[in-house]
Design a protein around this motif. Structure first.
Motif, PDB file in Angstrom:
ATOM      1  N   GLY A 254     -45.638   0.246 -26.474  1.00 10.58           N
ATOM      2  CA  GLY A 254     -44.457   0.529 -26.992  1.00 10.58           C
ATOM      3  C   GLY A 254     -43.321   0.348 -25.990  1.00 10.58           C
ATOM      4  N   ASN A 255     -42.019   0.603 -26.202  1.00  7.80           N
ATOM      5  CA  ASN A 255     -40.796   0.616 -25.542  1.00  7.80           C
ATOM      6  C   ASN A 255     -40.827   2.053 -25.026  1.00  7.80           C
ATOM      7  OD1 ASN A 255     -38.273   0.635 -24.091  1.00  7.80           O
ATOM      8  ND2 ASN A 255     -37.455  -0.777 -25.743  1.00  7.80           N
ATOM      9  N   GLY A 256     -40.859   2.181 -23.688  1.00  2.83           N
ATOM     10  CA  GLY A 256     -40.725   3.409 -22.980  1.00  2.83           C
ATOM     11  C   GLY A 256     -39.471   4.086 -22.959  1.00  2.83           C
ATOM     12  N   ALA A 257     -38.354   3.413 -23.264  1.00  3.92           N
ATOM     13  CA  ALA A 257     -37.087   3.940 -23.837  1.00  3.92           C
ATOM     14  C   ALA A 257     -36.832   4.571 -24.923  1.00  3.92           C
ATOM     15  CB  ALA A 257     -36.027   3.009 -23.062  1.00  3.92           C
ATOM     16  N   SER A 258     -37.867   4.306 -25.872  1.00  5.09           N
ATOM     17  CA  SER A 258     -37.454   4.709 -27.473  1.00  5.09           C
ATOM     18  C   SER A 258     -38.313   6.125 -27.507  1.00  5.09           C
ATOM     19  CB  SER A 258     -38.658   3.726 -28.286  1.00  5.09           C
ATOM     20  OG  SER A 258     -39.865   3.971 -27.909  1.00  5.09           O
ATOM     21  N   ILE A 259     -37.775   7.039 -28.240  1.00  2.74           N
ATOM     22  CA  ILE A 259     -38.015   8.380 -28.591  1.00  2.74           C
ATOM     23  C   ILE A 259     -39.338   8.315 -29.104  1.00  2.74           C
ATOM     24  CG2 ILE A 259     -37.388  10.707 -29.809  1.00  2.74           C
ATOM     25  CD1 ILE A 259     -34.734   9.759 -29.523  1.00  2.74           C
TER      26      ILE A 259
ATOM     27  N   ALA B 250     -42.168   6.256 -28.723  1.00  7.16           N
ATOM     28  CA  ALA B 250     -43.015   5.827 -27.821  1.00  7.16           C
ATOM     29  C   ALA B 250     -43.332   7.102 -26.946  1.00  7.16           C
ATOM     30  CB  ALA B 250     -42.808   4.645 -27.173  1.00  7.16           C
ATOM     31  N   LEU B 251     -42.141   7.883 -26.382  1.00  3.96           N
ATOM     32  CA  LEU B 251     -42.169   8.904 -25.627  1.00  3.96           C
ATOM     33  C   LEU B 251     -42.883  10.161 -26.185  1.00  3.96           C
ATOM     34  CD1 LEU B 251     -39.118   8.468 -23.647  1.00  3.96           C
ATOM     35  CD2 LEU B 251     -41.390   8.160 -22.689  1.00  3.96           C
ATOM     36  N   ARG B 252     -42.544  10.418 -27.553  1.00  2.00           N
ATOM     37  CA  ARG B 252     -43.097  11.442 -28.389  1.00  2.00           C
ATOM     38  C   ARG B 252     -44.736  11.284 -28.547  1.00  2.00           C
ATOM     39  NH1 ARG B 252     -38.361  12.588 -32.547  1.00  2.00           N
ATOM     40  NH2 ARG B 252     -37.291  14.538 -31.551  1.00  2.00           N
ATOM     41  N   GLU B 253     -45.200   9.924 -28.838  1.00  2.00           N
ATOM     42  CA  GLU B 253     -46.438   9.551 -29.043  1.00  2.00           C
ATOM     43  C   GLU B 253     -47.257  10.079 -27.664  1.00  2.00           C
ATOM     44  OE1 GLU B 253     -49.154   5.782 -30.307  1.00  2.00           O
ATOM     45  OE2 GLU B 253     -47.141   5.671 -30.469  1.00  2.00           O
ATOM     46  N   SER B 254     -46.684   9.685 -26.818  1.00  2.00           N
ATOM     47  CA  SER B 254     -47.189  10.006 -25.273  1.00  2.00           C
ATOM     48  C   SER B 254     -47.194  11.435 -25.026  1.00  2.00           C
ATOM     49  CB  SER B 254     -46.587   9.021 -24.270  1.00  2.00           C
ATOM     50  OG  SER B 254     -46.695   7.681 -24.827  1.00  2.00           O
TER      51      SER B 254
END
Length: 462
Positions: A50-55, A57-61
């Motif tokens: 995913g795109n690390g700047a997207s909410i 992808a960051l939430r999933e991580s």
């Protein structure tokens, strides 16, 4: 600790490798399937596409519960947005890689406005490292402690050196009286912490630590002291060359840059008007001869290709230059280069990894002694660390000779009331002291980690 790394390029992969080896819970985010597959197959990490700047992808991580989020993509703007988003989601500490020279002048504002806890610039850090080597040409590598008042350097022992064949305890009084210490040695791939019975041999890679004046005097005794360099020849005109040239011009050195790209040459000529910039192929032997490479004092290879850097650096060594430095991010290439006598090989990704490892270990040990510096030396097989002793530090006031330290640990330097001390058995640790420790095969988080508790006399513990 729960750590998220956004971007699985050279720097991201190296960070994931080091942090997973230290048993952290590491998650890697990237859009590239091949990069994620490589990380998944070779490292103990979780991978998220995913795109690390997207909410999302960051939430999933799990950024909302992350201890550290490191944004190390190839785009500065993405890294800054990633850190801003992760911080808003609840990440405790965010680190952004920012490489653009224009942003470098605005780092304080960027950190404050975007809530970024730490900004790393591998190219600028690499330029600073190379500038140290050019100021002390006799050393293969230099690390600094206590605001530059203590230095650790590595060099290769040569056949004619007077220290060869004699135990350290039997070396001359002139050598023993210098404010320095031989703290580590690399021989045939094995690293040891030397004691008085250690006998240096030709081709050893020896590490010294102490006051800069003591190190300078040592190389004068050795007959290998090189006066200040004046003319530096660079091949490759990227960001590192830009940062390095600005530093060298400030030090009064003359710089010549060879760069292939005409657009890049124009830009460098505009921002570095005192530097001679030549448009051409720096791997072309004929061009190097035309530009009189042999007249330079030092040569630095900074192209984007590690192979080119090593080959042209070997050519520069053949021309008899006093100092040759090559950039190489591949660890196996660095080993090959050192085997043929090219000792100063610099890796931006490892410099960056050291910076972040220091931060992570400091966060792990937030209630213990403060770690002010961390360097990996001897090909990563040993570490040198600077701590500040505080009220949590055990065994204060006890002579070092009475302490039971783990094997492969050396208390190399003490700074007591602003006085630099090369310790002996009667020296003691006091609260407020700066303590520099060299360790082999130990992940030290705190001064207290150096003690062998299985052997410690509990009656001596304070």
């Amino acid at each position: 600790m729960k750590i998220i790394i956004v971007g699985d390029g050279k720097v991201g992969f190296t960070l994931a490798e080091h942090l997973s080896q230290e048993e952290h819970d590491v998650t890697v985010i990237d859009t590239n399937d091949d990069a994620l597959r490589r990380a998944s197959e070779s490292l103990d990490v979780m991978c998220v596409k995913g795109n690390g700047a997207s909410i999302s992808a960051l939430r999933e991580s799990g950024a909302d519960t992350a201890d550290v989020v490191i944004a190390a993509t190839s785009m500065d703007e993405v890294n800054m947005v990633c850190c801003l988003t992760a911080k808003r989601l609840g990440a405790k500490y965010v680190i952004a890689r920012v490489r653009n020279v224009e942003y470098a002048a605005e780092l304080a504002t960027l950190k404050q406005e975007l809530g970024i806890d730490m900004v790393i610039n591998p190219e600028n850090a690499t330029a600073v490292e190379i500038s140290r080597l050019l100021r002390f040409p006799s050393a293969a590598n230099i690390e600094t402690f206590y605001r530059g008042r203590v230095e650790l350097i590595g060099f290769r022992v040569q056949e004619g050196d007077f220290i060869v064949g004699h135990p350290l305890s039997a070396q001359s009084h002139k050598l023993q009286e210098l404010p320095m210490l031989m703290c580590a040695v690399e021989r045939c791939g094995e690293v040891t912490i030397p004691d008085g019975s250690f006998v240096p041999q030709a081709e050893d890679r020896l590490y010294l630590i102490g006051q800069p004046s003591g190190l300078t005097d040592f190389f004068k005794l050795l007959g290998r002291y090189t006066p200040r360099l004046k003319d530096v020849f660079l091949v490759g005109g990227g960001r590192i060359a830009h940062y390095l040239t600005a530093i060298l011009e400030h030090l009064g050195m003359r710089v010549k840059i060879v760069e292939r790209s005409m657009d890049r040459c124009r830009h460098l000529s505009e921002v570095l008007p005192r530097t001679m910039v030549i448009c051409g192929d720096g791997t072309d032997q004929e061009l190097l001869e035309q530009e009189n490479i042999s007249a330079a004092d030092a040569f630095v290879a900074l192209t984007d290709r590690d192979e080119d850097n090593l080959i042209i650096s070997l050519y520069a060594m053949q021309q008899g230059l006093k100092k040759v430095v090559a950039k190489s991010n591949r660890q196996n290439y660095a080993g090959i280069a050192r085997a043929v006598g090219l000792d100063s090989v610099i890796s931006p990704k490892f410099i960056t990894a050291n910076q972040i490892l220091q931060v992570v270990r400091g966060m792990q040990n937030s209630k213990g002694s403060v770690m002010n510096a961390l360097y990996r030396i001897a090909g990563g097989h040993a570490e040198a660390m600077e701590f500040l002793a505080n009220d949590t530090t055990r065994n204060l006031g006890i002579p070092l000779k009475d302490l039971r330290l783990k094997k492969g640990i050396l208390i190399a330097v003490l700074v007591h009331q602003n006085r630099i001390i090369i310790p002996d058995g009667s020296s003691i640790l006091s609260q407020g002291d700066t303590v520099i420790i060299v360790s082999r095969n130990h992940g030290i988080l705190d001064i207290n980690d150096i003690y062998d508790d299985s052997l410690l006399d509990m009656g001596a513990v304070q």
